[in-house]
Motif scaffolding. Sequence first.
Motif: not given
Length: 260
Positions: A1-9, A166-174, A206-214
């Motif tokens: 499973m690639t990183v790109a496939d993880e969310e759908a899985a 600015g993770l997820s378009c300013g989620a912390v400020a929200e 994960g070292t390749d986490d694109p949503d929350v950086p390591l």
Amino acid sequence: MTVADEEAALLGLAPVAPDRTVAYGPHPDQLVDLYLPRPGEGAPATARGPVVVLLHGGFWRAAYDRRHLSPLAAELAGRGLPVALAEYRRVGAGGGAPQTFEDVAAGIDAACAALAPESPDPSPVLVGHSAGGHLALLAAARPDTPVARVLAVSPVADLARAHALGLSCGAVAELLGDGPGFPARLAAADPAHRPPAGVPVTLLHGTDDPDVPLELSRRYAARGPATTVLRELPGVGHYAPVTPGSPSCDALIRLLMSAV
């Protein structure tokens, strides 16, 4: 499973219904789903450890709920653990600071009370994913916490850095509400500045986490006490560690069971 496939899985897994659900408040999201221990063949017929409280992610927003972690809850119950999958008010549906934080604390207490007959240990283990990892770390740092241990998976462990990126378009400020008093609210809600005293913390990222950086977990671990351990998963993204059947989820389960 690639990183790109993880969310759908992960999101492609069918939700697993709980054995029962308890409410800890009047809001529709103030709920905890309970998954009772179901030891497999050859396993003990009784609970093997403390209550496990799962806290889901989704950058604290109402668009994301607990159902995507129900397969993990069922998997852990199948290992003989009493599991509570907590919901909480989220941004866009009555949540944000401080309501979200208050709900998590109340949900943990409700889970422990409801599952007390299933566990000989009154002190829960928190397993939080992504924003749920942030909430788990913060809950473990409260002065009266009953928490025995935290396993934070791909967590937003450094809130100030997450805001700066600015993770997820300013989620912390929200979550915290931008405007006057924001710096104080940020400091109060940032687990990197409030490590839980005396509570062992394991970060799994994960070292390749694109949503929350390591980077966020590394920063937390660098500041954390000697009871903090960071375990990096080479080549793994954001969702595989909470997807039953994946090698990185197997690693999560081994870490959780090793202290049972």
